[in-house]
Design a protein around this motif. Structure first.
Motif, PDB file in Angstrom:
ATOM      1  N   ASN A 104      63.172  52.561  -0.456  1.00 23.53           N
ATOM      2  CA  ASN A 104      63.915  51.495  -1.107  1.00 23.53           C
ATOM      3  C   ASN A 104      63.267  51.108  -2.430  1.00 23.53           C
ATOM      4  OD1 ASN A 104      66.341  49.840  -0.059  1.00 23.53           O
ATOM      5  ND2 ASN A 104      65.314  50.501   1.815  1.00 23.53           N
ATOM      6  N   VAL A 105      61.951  50.955  -2.382  1.00 25.58           N
ATOM      7  CA  VAL A 105      61.248  50.535  -3.595  1.00 25.58           C
ATOM      8  C   VAL A 105      61.166  51.685  -4.590  1.00 25.58           C
ATOM      9  CG1 VAL A 105      59.131  49.513  -4.499  1.00 25.58           C
ATOM     10  CG2 VAL A 105      59.959  48.868  -2.247  1.00 25.58           C
ATOM     11  N   ALA A 106      61.090  52.914  -4.070  1.00 29.27           N
ATOM     12  CA  ALA A 106      60.947  54.069  -4.958  1.00 29.27           C
ATOM     13  C   ALA A 106      62.246  54.402  -5.692  1.00 29.27           C
ATOM     14  CB  ALA A 106      60.475  55.280  -4.156  1.00 29.27           C
ATOM     15  N   PRO A 108      64.414  52.889  -7.690  1.00 28.45           N
ATOM     16  CA  PRO A 108      64.564  52.655  -9.135  1.00 28.45           C
ATOM     17  C   PRO A 108      63.734  53.618  -9.987  1.00 28.45           C
ATOM     18  CG  PRO A 108      64.217  50.595  -7.987  1.00 28.45           C
ATOM     19  CD  PRO A 108      63.956  51.683  -6.996  1.00 28.45           C
ATOM     20  N   LEU A 109      62.675  54.174  -9.394  1.00 27.41           N
ATOM     21  CA  LEU A 109      61.835  55.088 -10.171  1.00 27.41           C
ATOM     22  C   LEU A 109      62.396  56.506 -10.160  1.00 27.41           C
ATOM     23  CD1 LEU A 109      58.396  53.876  -8.768  1.00 27.41           C
ATOM     24  CD2 LEU A 109      59.538  53.138 -10.858  1.00 27.41           C
ATOM     25  N   ARG A 110      63.356  56.746  -9.298  1.00 28.74           N
ATOM     26  CA  ARG A 110      63.852  58.110  -9.115  1.00 28.74           C
ATOM     27  C   ARG A 110      65.239  58.325  -9.689  1.00 28.74           C
ATOM     28  NH1 ARG A 110      61.458  59.018  -3.104  1.00 28.74           N
ATOM     29  NH2 ARG A 110      59.398  59.635  -3.831  1.00 28.74           N
ATOM     30  N   VAL A 111      65.832  57.287 -10.214  1.00 29.83           N
ATOM     31  CA  VAL A 111      67.157  57.448 -10.817  1.00 29.83           C
ATOM     32  C   VAL A 111      67.074  57.073 -12.287  1.00 29.83           C
ATOM     33  CG1 VAL A 111      68.414  57.001  -8.697  1.00 29.83           C
ATOM     34  CG2 VAL A 111      67.798  55.104 -10.194  1.00 29.83           C
ATOM     35  N   GLY A 112      68.163  57.315 -12.989  1.00 29.06           N
ATOM     36  CA  GLY A 112      68.223  56.913 -14.381  1.00 29.06           C
ATOM     37  C   GLY A 112      67.503  57.887 -15.286  1.00 29.06           C
ATOM     38  N   LYS A 113      67.332  57.464 -16.531  1.00 34.48           N
ATOM     39  CA  LYS A 113      66.827  58.381 -17.545  1.00 34.48           C
ATOM     40  C   LYS A 113      65.354  58.717 -17.361  1.00 34.48           C
ATOM     41  CE  LYS A 113      69.744  58.410 -21.584  1.00 34.48           C
ATOM     42  NZ  LYS A 113      70.127  57.702 -22.804  1.00 34.48           N
ATOM     43  N   GLU A 120      52.892  59.151  -9.436  1.00 33.90           N
ATOM     44  CA  GLU A 120      53.082  57.862 -10.079  1.00 33.90           C
ATOM     45  C   GLU A 120      53.962  56.960  -9.224  1.00 33.90           C
ATOM     46  OE1 GLU A 120      53.608  57.363 -14.677  1.00 33.90           O
ATOM     47  OE2 GLU A 120      54.141  59.393 -14.033  1.00 33.90           O
ATOM     48  N   VAL A 121      55.026  57.576  -8.656  1.00 40.31           N
ATOM     49  CA  VAL A 121      55.924  56.808  -7.804  1.00 40.31           C
ATOM     50  C   VAL A 121      55.124  56.171  -6.678  1.00 40.31           C
ATOM     51  CG1 VAL A 121      57.795  56.992  -6.131  1.00 40.31           C
ATOM     52  CG2 VAL A 121      57.982  58.163  -8.320  1.00 40.31           C
ATOM     53  N   ARG A 122      54.254  57.004  -6.055  1.00 44.25           N
ATOM     54  CA  ARG A 122      53.490  56.497  -4.926  1.00 44.25           C
ATOM     55  C   ARG A 122      52.609  55.323  -5.354  1.00 44.25           C
ATOM     56  NH1 ARG A 122      50.955  61.189  -3.197  1.00 44.25           N
ATOM     57  NH2 ARG A 122      53.023  62.145  -3.296  1.00 44.25           N
ATOM     58  N   ALA A 156      60.135  43.352  -4.455  1.00 45.11           N
ATOM     59  CA  ALA A 156      59.318  44.497  -4.873  1.00 45.11           C
ATOM     60  C   ALA A 156      60.174  45.536  -5.571  1.00 45.11           C
ATOM     61  CB  ALA A 156      58.629  45.112  -3.655  1.00 45.11           C
ATOM     62  N   ARG A 157      61.378  45.766  -5.029  1.00 47.65           N
ATOM     63  CA  ARG A 157      62.257  46.759  -5.631  1.00 47.65           C
ATOM     64  C   ARG A 157      62.697  46.318  -7.025  1.00 47.65           C
ATOM     65  NH1 ARG A 157      67.645  47.768  -2.503  1.00 47.65           N
ATOM     66  NH2 ARG A 157      68.114  45.766  -3.460  1.00 47.65           N
ATOM     67  N   ALA A 158      62.913  45.009  -7.187  1.00 46.90           N
ATOM     68  CA  ALA A 158      63.355  44.515  -8.490  1.00 46.90           C
ATOM     69  C   ALA A 158      62.235  44.615  -9.519  1.00 46.90           C
ATOM     70  CB  ALA A 158      63.834  43.077  -8.366  1.00 46.90           C
ATOM     71  N   LEU A 159      60.983  44.536  -9.038  1.00 45.00           N
ATOM     72  CA  LEU A 159      59.859  44.481  -9.976  1.00 45.00           C
ATOM     73  C   LEU A 159      59.267  45.845 -10.280  1.00 45.00           C
ATOM     74  CD1 LEU A 159      58.043  41.335  -8.571  1.00 45.00           C
ATOM     75  CD2 LEU A 159      59.315  41.509 -10.714  1.00 45.00           C
ATOM     76  N   VAL A 160      59.571  46.854  -9.463  1.00 39.59           N
ATOM     77  CA  VAL A 160      58.818  48.101  -9.526  1.00 39.59           C
ATOM     78  C   VAL A 160      59.005  48.824 -10.862  1.00 39.59           C
ATOM     79  CG1 VAL A 160      60.561  49.612  -8.503  1.00 39.59           C
ATOM     80  CG2 VAL A 160      58.149  50.105  -8.143  1.00 39.59           C
ATOM     81  N   ARG A 161      60.147  48.622 -11.495  1.00 35.86           N
ATOM     82  CA  ARG A 161      60.359  49.281 -12.784  1.00 35.86           C
ATOM     83  C   ARG A 161      59.719  48.507 -13.930  1.00 35.86           C
ATOM     84  NH1 ARG A 161      66.124  50.887 -14.730  1.00 35.86           N
ATOM     85  NH2 ARG A 161      66.634  48.838 -13.875  1.00 35.86           N
TER      86      ARG A 161
END
Lengths: 372, 576
Positions: A104-106, A108-113, A120-122, A156-161
């Motif tokens: 769930n938290v990862a 936002p790091l795996r989609v988009g540009k 790094e994701v970890r 956490a998901r909102a902040l991870v990016r």
């Protein structure tokens, strides 16, 4: 920084007519501040937030997020939600039930540009989960978390990016009272630590008063008052704000005279009352005198040398633990007051009610029937 | 307000090609119109024409005259109404009693009964009718023979070749449906309503009569109505029992018009239009009566923990009822089918017959080419129909409930239309369409695929929209707010969340396509033969024991499909 200028959003109804949800709203959230949109349901606060997020397309106006125009009706700019530098927490948390806490938290790091390498994701996900104290729950399915944990996971998901701006849509409304109180503190602490510009939407005045740097009270699609929490509470500018924030007693009347700087005397059904004056009221205006329940002082004997004293009769007394909640009849009017629980009162007892002039405020009268 | 904003560039003047979100609805609308509306239009036109695909178009009313002013008009109408009303009543009665015993009483062993009561769903309607012919035929029916022997009767006590016989054979196949609907109705009832009646001093029976039954009235009405419509549309029993018994209903009249030489398409179409209007009226009434509940039933239908009535010693009567139902309605048709499949020719069970049991029928089928072709077609069609229908309806459901494009309700309506179209009417309409249209698919399995997909779109819609609605729109919005584009959101969030509904709809459509009869009967021929029609024609030719063997193999295939499906879906964590 968030800047909203003249935002208008209407919704088409089924039978062709439309509803104005947001009507020329403008405000500015400075960097690192906690700004709250407060109002009853249907006032347009969530719509405003969703326009900033890019989940709704406004009809007109301009929205700027950290220096970049994300929407402008003048030149037709509309940056889709997924290209805006935002993190958002939804009222329902919107935790994806088919993914683990980590995934769930990862997401936002795996989609988009901009994608990140697994390492790094970890690291980033680990950090984000640490921040909200979910560090050791990464492998759980998201649905196995409790309400409070899901709420933190959403955070956490909102902040991870590491977004420029954090949008929170009534994030505490689904928690029980005890947890809500705790999350209020935690959320504010986290925001202070990260110094992230935050826009918070709520209908809960306690949340708004306790967490915000600045509050904007909304009603029927417009901002009716913007200010510091203390000012919003102590010096409401309209009858609506006075009614919506905290509980308020109201006495209808007519302004008799103005006495110097922001002071005046109002003739009400319970007598003449000296009080503070808002706006440019002139004698003869229909006004409402508002006074907070905790500001009212009760006397057993008529106090000498004191103005704004009225005789009343105790109608009801309720023991609420922290204080006594009493209602007092002044003729046809009933005043609500909070008194220390050490006070002994009996129903039917006669006493003297003091309305301290500093705590009374005359506001222009609105047609109060629809709001109360 | 509750949807994800579609990414849209205002200045883009040709948005269609770059916007899948806009292209998809248009394609969806086109496909649905082609599948659901065009055949009906052709049927309507065809019913006013002298010949199929005429060189010049001439309006005529002669088809309607032939269809509705013949000497059979009245008897067909009467038979149809009696058949439909009788079946609806009997099915409802059996289903409601079963549901009540299982759901709301302390009848012993009721919990293991829930799956058992649903088992007959696997038995295709054609086989159900054939099994009951085996059991209740006046000449050789096992039950008749047994009763005549036991009680020394002169003549057979039951005759399946009669209206009551048709009603019985059709009803027992429909009971699981009524059972499931009534279980849902019982489940969604707030027990506190009954409890407050009891607190007001009402006895158990008073509560049952004055509260429980009253509250169930609307549900009962809609269940009865849907059973009535479904019976009116059905053709299995009218074909296998009605036609030999010369008891004709609307569906059999359409079939007979088609089977005349040369086929009387015009009269068939005129009859089909009439049946279509009847069934559409029924469906309209049904949706009106359940307007509030229908659409969101599957989603927000709150399940309560039901109150149980203590039946006291009567619970053994309930138990007896459950057991009798299980033995006679669930088990007996299977057993008789199995028994007959091992016989060289039809015979009553006896020591003599026992010695004749052999695998001869199965050996015969092993080398019987048409059987293998039909088996292959049926399996292929079931898999393709289920997949195509679910992909289509998932997209349509997303458009209807998640995109807020203006006019998306039209798609919902289009996807609902086929539910009003009886199978045989659709068959008739597709014949008229593809005989007239220069697309060479008539006589192939592709026309059957189109027919099946059309028929089962409403079922697919139901499961797809159920799970689409369950996906809180904030789940998709959260993906957008996390930086995911429209496709990324659809692929990584929407589709995975849709999977349970997709799987449930898929397996259901797979099963019903595999056993489809009333549309195929007009469309499946030669190369495009399917199992249910092969069964029917071989039964008509009198090869009854071979038919029983095909039936057994059909059931085994269905069970295999279901078993494989559950194994696969269990692995990916789906509770269908």
């Amino acid at each position: 920084m968030i800047e909203v200028r003249d935002l208008v959003k209407t919704f088409a109804e089924h039978r062709g007519d439309s509803v104005k949800a947001v009507e020329r709203v403008s405000f500015k959230v400075e960097d690192g501040r906690f700004y709250t949109l407060l109002g009853p349901s249907g006032c347009g606060k969530t719509t405003t937030l969703r326009c900033i997020a890019g989940l709704e397309k406004p009809d007109s106006g301009e929205i700027e997020v950290s220096g970049a125009k994300v929407y402008s009706s003048i030149n037709g700019t509309f940056v889709p939600a997924y290209r805006r530098p935002i993190g958002m927490v939804f009222q329902s948390y919107a935790i994806w039930p088919h993914l683990t806490v980590f995934e769930n938290v990862a997401f936002p790091l795996r989609v988009g540009k901009h994608r990140f390498r697994n390492e790094e994701v970890r690291k980033k996900v680990g950090n984000a989960l640490e921040q909200v104290e979910l560090g050791d729950l990464g492998e759980r399915m998201a649905t196995q978390l409790s309400g409070g944990q899901q709420q933190r996971l959403a955070l956490a998901r909102a902040l991870v990016r590491e977004p420029q701006v954090l949008l929170l849509d009534e994030p505490l409304s689904n928690l029980d009272a005890k947890l809500r109180e705790r999350m209020r503190v935690e959320l504010r602490e986290l925001q202070r630590r990260l110094r992230i510009t935050t826009l918070y939407v709520t209908h809960d005045q306690i949340e708004a008063l306790s967490m915000s740097n600045v509050i904007a009270v909304m009603s029927a699609g417009v901002i009716v008052q913007e200010g510091l929490p203390r000012d919003i509470y102590m010096r409401p500018r309209t009858q609506f704000v006075a009614q919506f924030i905290g509980s308020t007693n109201q006495l209808g009347g007519r302004l008799l005279r103005v006495q110097g700087e922001g002071l005046g005397v109002v003739r009400t059904e319970v007598g003449e009352i000296a009080c503070g004056l808002m706006n440019d009221l002139s004698p003869g205006a229909d006004v409402v005198v508002v006074v907070r329940p905790e500001s009212i002082v009760l006397h057993r004997k008529r106090p000498a040398e004191t103005i704004n004293v009225v005789e009343g009769k105790v109608a009801t007394v309720m023991f609420l633990g922290e204080y006594l909640d009493c209602s007092i009849e002044l003729g046809k009017n009933v005043l609500q007051t909070h008194q220390p629980h050490s006070l002994q009162l009996r129903r039917g007892e006669t006493l003297w009610v003091e309305l301290p002039p500093g705590a009374c405020m005359a506001l222009p009268s609105e047609n109060s029937s629809k709001e109360s | 307000m509750s949807t994800i904003a579609l990414p849209r560039n205002v200045r883009n003047t040709v948005p269609l090609l770059r916007e899948p979100a806009l292209l998809v609805p248009l394609v969806g609308a086109g496909v649905l119109t082609y599948l659901a509306i065009l055949p009906l239009f052709m049927l309507f036109v065809g019913s006013f024409q002298v010949e199929v695909a005429p060189r010049e178009f001439a309006l005529t009313l002669q088809n309607y005259k032939a269809a509705y002013t013949s000497e059979y008009t009245y008897s067909t109408f009467k038979n149809s109404v009696i058949f439909a009303a009788g079946s609806a009543g009997l099915t409802f009665l059996l289903g409601t009693i079963l549901a009540w015993l299982v759901e709301r009483t302390n009848t012993p062993l009721r919990t293991i009964f829930i799956p058992i009561a649903v088992v007959p769903l696997i038995l295709p309607g054609v086989l159900e009718s054939i099994a009951w012919i085996f059991l209740l035929s006046p000449k050789f029916g096992y039950i008749n023979v047994a009763l005549m022997y036991l009680f020394g009767l002169e003549s057979a006590p039951f005759n399946i070749f009669s209206l009551p016989g048709m009603i019985w054979a059709h009803s027992v196949g429909q009971v699981p449906l009524a059972f499931l609907m009534m279980v849902a109705a019982f489940k969604s009832m707030d027990p506190s309503l009954e409890e407050s009646a009891m607190m007001s001093g009402a006895s158990t029976w008073q509560t049952l009569r004055r509260i429980t039954l009253r509250l169930l009235m609307p549900a009962c009405g809609s269940v009865l109505l849907i059973l009535f419509v479904r019976t009116l549309e059905s053709f299995e029993t009218p074909a296998l029992i009605g036609i030999p018994a010369r008891i004709y209903v609307y569906t059999s009249e359409i079939y007979l018009a088609f089977n005349e030489f040369p086929p009387n398409y015009g009269r068939g179409a005129a009859l089909a239009v009439g049946l279509l209007l009847l069934s559409a009226a029924g469906v309209w009434l049904y949706t009106r009566s359940t307007r509030e509940g229908k659409r969101f039933q599957t989603v927000t239908g709150k399940a309560f923990r039901p109150r149980q009535f203590d039946l006291g010693p009567w619970r053994w009567v309930g138990f007896g009822f459950l057991m009798t139902y299980f033995l006679i309605v669930v088990l007996l048709p299977f057993l008789v089918m199995l028994w007959a499949s091992f016989l060289p020719f039809f015979a009553t069970p006896s020591w003599d017959a026992l010695s004749k049991l052999s695998f001869e029928n199965y050996q015969y089928l092993y080398g019987f080419r048409p059987f293998w072709r039909a088996m292959q077609n049926s399996i292929l069609l079931a898999l393709m129909t289920a997949t195509a229908a679910m992909v289509l309806t998932s997209l349509v459901a997303w458009i209807v409930y998640k995109s807020r494009l203006p006019g998306s309700w039209m798609l919902d309506f289009l996807a609902f239309v086929p539910i009003t179209v009886p199978g045989i009417v659709l068959g008739m309409a597709l014949i008229l369409l593809y005989v007239a249209f220069p697309i060479p698919i008539y006589g192939t399995i592709w026309v059957l695929l189109i027919a099946y997909v059309t028929r089962y779109i409403p079922y697919g819609m139901r499961s797809a929209s159920g799970s689409i609605l369950q996906i809180h729109s904030e789940l998709e919005e959260a993906a957008a707010a996390s930086g995911a584009s429209w496709w990324e959101t659809f692929r990584r969030v929407t589709l995975p969340l849709l999977r349970p509904g997709f799987a449930a709809g898929w397996i259901y459509i797979c099963i019903v396509s595999f056993r489809e009869f009333s549309t195929s009967v007009l469309l499946a021929t030669g190369e495009s033969q399917v199992l249910s029609i092969l069964l029917f024609s071989m039964f008509e030719q009198g090869q009854v024991t071979v038919v029983a063997a095909i039936g057994i193999l059909m059931i085994l295939t269905l069970l295999t499909i279901v078993a494989v499906f559950y194994k696969l879906s269990g692995r990916v964590g789906i509770q269908a």
